[in-house]
Design a protein around this motif. Sequence first.
Motif, PDB file in Angstrom:
ATOM      1  N   GLU A 286       0.833  -1.198   0.000  1.00 15.40           N
ATOM      2  CA  GLU A 286       0.000   0.000   0.000  1.00 15.40           C
ATOM      3  C   GLU A 286       0.876   1.259   0.000  1.00 15.40           C
ATOM      4  O   GLU A 286       0.649   2.189  -0.791  1.00 15.40           O
ATOM      5  CB  GLU A 286      -0.917  -0.012   1.234  1.00 15.40           C
ATOM      6  CG  GLU A 286      -1.860   1.160   1.269  1.00 15.40           C
ATOM      7  CD  GLU A 286      -3.312   0.722   1.434  1.00 15.40           C
ATOM      8  OE1 GLU A 286      -3.560  -0.184   2.234  1.00 15.40           O
ATOM      9  OE2 GLU A 286      -4.181   1.299   0.740  1.00 15.40           O
ATOM     10  N   HIS A 287       1.889   1.258   0.833  1.00 14.20           N
ATOM     11  CA  HIS A 287       2.817   2.376   0.946  1.00 14.20           C
ATOM     12  C   HIS A 287       3.483   2.673  -0.409  1.00 14.20           C
ATOM     13  O   HIS A 287       3.543   3.829  -0.851  1.00 14.20           O
ATOM     14  CB  HIS A 287       3.865   2.005   1.995  1.00 14.20           C
ATOM     15  CG  HIS A 287       4.875   3.066   2.248  1.00 14.20           C
ATOM     16  ND1 HIS A 287       4.568   4.236   2.902  1.00 14.20           N
ATOM     17  CD2 HIS A 287       6.194   3.139   1.916  1.00 14.20           C
ATOM     18  CE1 HIS A 287       5.656   4.988   2.973  1.00 14.20           C
ATOM     19  NE2 HIS A 287       6.660   4.349   2.373  1.00 14.20           N
ATOM     20  N   THR A 288       3.928   1.623  -1.069  1.00 13.74           N
ATOM     21  CA  THR A 288       4.630   1.775  -2.348  1.00 13.74           C
ATOM     22  C   THR A 288       3.707   2.334  -3.423  1.00 13.74           C
ATOM     23  O   THR A 288       4.067   3.265  -4.153  1.00 13.74           O
ATOM     24  CB  THR A 288       5.207   0.416  -2.798  1.00 13.74           C
ATOM     25  OG1 THR A 288       6.099  -0.059  -1.782  1.00 13.74           O
ATOM     26  CG2 THR A 288       5.951   0.536  -4.114  1.00 13.74           C
TER      27      THR A 288
ATOM     28  N   ASN B  57      11.724  -7.218  -1.796  1.00 11.37           N
ATOM     29  CA  ASN B  57      10.306  -6.977  -1.511  1.00 11.37           C
ATOM     30  C   ASN B  57       9.911  -5.646  -2.120  1.00 11.37           C
ATOM     31  O   ASN B  57      10.765  -4.860  -2.552  1.00 11.37           O
ATOM     32  CB  ASN B  57      10.015  -7.021  -0.006  1.00 11.37           C
ATOM     33  CG  ASN B  57      10.797  -5.955   0.727  1.00 11.37           C
ATOM     34  OD1 ASN B  57      10.571  -4.753   0.518  1.00 11.37           O
ATOM     35  ND2 ASN B  57      11.724  -6.367   1.561  1.00 11.37           N
ATOM     36  N   LEU B  58       8.620  -5.375  -2.146  1.00 16.42           N
ATOM     37  CA  LEU B  58       8.134  -4.178  -2.846  1.00 16.42           C
ATOM     38  C   LEU B  58       8.649  -2.878  -2.240  1.00 16.42           C
ATOM     39  O   LEU B  58       8.747  -1.869  -2.934  1.00 16.42           O
ATOM     40  CB  LEU B  58       6.606  -4.162  -2.871  1.00 16.42           C
ATOM     41  CG  LEU B  58       5.960  -4.766  -4.105  1.00 16.42           C
ATOM     42  CD1 LEU B  58       4.503  -4.341  -4.198  1.00 16.42           C
ATOM     43  CD2 LEU B  58       6.682  -4.382  -5.392  1.00 16.42           C
ATOM     44  N   GLY B  59       8.982  -2.935  -0.960  1.00 17.94           N
ATOM     45  CA  GLY B  59       9.513  -1.753  -0.293  1.00 17.94           C
ATOM     46  C   GLY B  59      10.807  -1.255  -0.923  1.00 17.94           C
ATOM     47  O   GLY B  59      11.162  -0.080  -0.821  1.00 17.94           O
TER      48      GLY B  59
ATOM     49  N   LYS C  78      -8.222   2.162  -5.794  1.00 17.97           N
ATOM     50  CA  LYS C  78      -8.048   3.608  -5.973  1.00 17.97           C
ATOM     51  C   LYS C  78      -6.649   3.986  -6.465  1.00 17.97           C
ATOM     52  O   LYS C  78      -6.434   5.064  -6.998  1.00 17.97           O
ATOM     53  CB  LYS C  78      -8.359   4.356  -4.675  1.00 17.97           C
ATOM     54  CG  LYS C  78      -7.462   3.966  -3.496  1.00 17.97           C
ATOM     55  CD  LYS C  78      -7.844   4.740  -2.230  1.00 17.97           C
ATOM     56  CE  LYS C  78      -7.018   4.341  -1.024  1.00 17.97           C
ATOM     57  NZ  LYS C  78      -7.336   2.981  -0.514  1.00 17.97           N
ATOM     58  N   HIS C  79      -5.689   3.100  -6.276  1.00 20.41           N
ATOM     59  CA  HIS C  79      -4.316   3.427  -6.681  1.00 20.41           C
ATOM     60  C   HIS C  79      -4.058   3.183  -8.177  1.00 20.41           C
ATOM     61  O   HIS C  79      -3.026   3.584  -8.695  1.00 20.41           O
ATOM     62  CB  HIS C  79      -3.308   2.593  -5.886  1.00 20.41           C
ATOM     63  CG  HIS C  79      -3.359   2.837  -4.425  1.00 20.41           C
ATOM     64  ND1 HIS C  79      -3.078   4.076  -3.880  1.00 20.41           N
ATOM     65  CD2 HIS C  79      -3.684   2.027  -3.381  1.00 20.41           C
ATOM     66  CE1 HIS C  79      -3.211   4.004  -2.560  1.00 20.41           C
ATOM     67  NE2 HIS C  79      -3.588   2.775  -2.239  1.00 20.41           N
TER      68      HIS C  79
END
Lengths: 239, 239
Positions: free
Chosen positions: A107-109, A220-222, A141-142
Amino acid sequence: MKHIRVIAFDADDTLWINEPYFREAEEKFCEMIKEYLPKEEAYRELFKTEVNNLPLYGYGVKGFTLSMIEAIMNITEMKGDLHLVEQAMAIGREILGKPVTLLDGVEHTLKLLNGDYRIVMATKGDLLDQERKLLKSGLAKHFHHIEIMSNKHKEDYQKLIRHLDCQPSEFLMVGNSLKSDIVPVLQAGGSAVHVPYHTTWEHETIDYQIEHENYFQVENLGELIPMLKGENCLTDGEA
Amino acid sequence: MKHIRVIAFDADDTLWINEPYFREAEEKFCEMIKEYLPKEEAYRELFKTEVNNLPLYGYGVKGFTLSMIEAIMNITEMKGDLHLVEQAMAIGREILGKPVTLLDGVEHTLKLLNGDYRIVMATKGDLLDQERKLLKSGLAKHFHHIEIMSNKHKEDYQKLIRHLDCQPSEFLMVGNSLKSDIVPVLQAGGSAVHVPYHTTWEHETIDYQIEHENYFQVENLGELIPMLKGENCLTDGEA
């Protein structure tokens, strides 16, 4: 990576947990059929049936359920009863009812990338099921665009890139499957970031190393945003 | 109709034959199960199962096949054998293998409309199966965009219209199902042309008359172009 304008994310096992539910389902299938065939052989039979049926049924839970039922007929040599079929259908329905659990940093990414890039979801599978997962995920929404694809071959990506009105060199795919998310994108002239997941369906694995200047890996996505900014960027040669 | 810029066509039973294959499949299902339940009641049971499963499985052959299998379990009270299940799966596979037969006037109409309008296909069903039918149909070249939808509610059309970057008033839907192709499009502010087909799945019927200034009817697709040019245009009031 300054040329990238569109970033497409695979969904299953890139944004949220999926494959472990199928592993769990296979385990249940093998357990219920074990009086007819040892578990490992039953798994082989199910896998063979699934792969044979892919051109007919495509990806997703409904095709998987139909393959379990077909495997029951073959494994029991038509001597099994409807209770086995009922259990297989319940196993399929259970997957459809699973919660959608986001992977770390997702979500953060997505939030941080939005604005700087056009963000797209590009996934295989049953239309309705993938839409339901997207809804449950709260991530809709992203995304500027959602593409649910019947296949992820080079031609499918070429079509998607045309549809998104961008150049292949402006397109970056992020996903966990080397076979579906990485190789065909590189072939289509795009860039690709592999985010490995601990479990991969056997049919999605490849048995060779990828070496390509537009191929990248993160743990990872981070790590995606630092990578895009040019920090901490591992190409295959350096990995 | 001068304001129309985008024309979307439903596919099954608007562009090509589909529903008769399902009617034939239901007939075969009722025939094979008749020693357990009279045909008419077996049909009711299958229909009920299908409709109950729509939110779970969506539209298409795989969901239909799973519903046949579930109906076998209910109708035989779990006493049926795997041969019934095998037959149901064969009935499903048979539908998937059917040829794609275009309806009268389709190719000619699409060809003539192209250039004057943006032409879109908007259909429900299994992703892979609809793509396969489109390929078999040879019609893909006529379409600017293909949308395979999990549902055809007002909100789904609103999303499609936004995606196509046009105004609702510029959007015209052509299809055989009043419930899926006409009513929700009118609700979304678009225009709609009903092209009746002789067979409609019970779940796609409605039990009221449509009266709306943007609702039109033609007998077959060949009448669409004269209608768009303002000749021979029957609104519901005149029909």
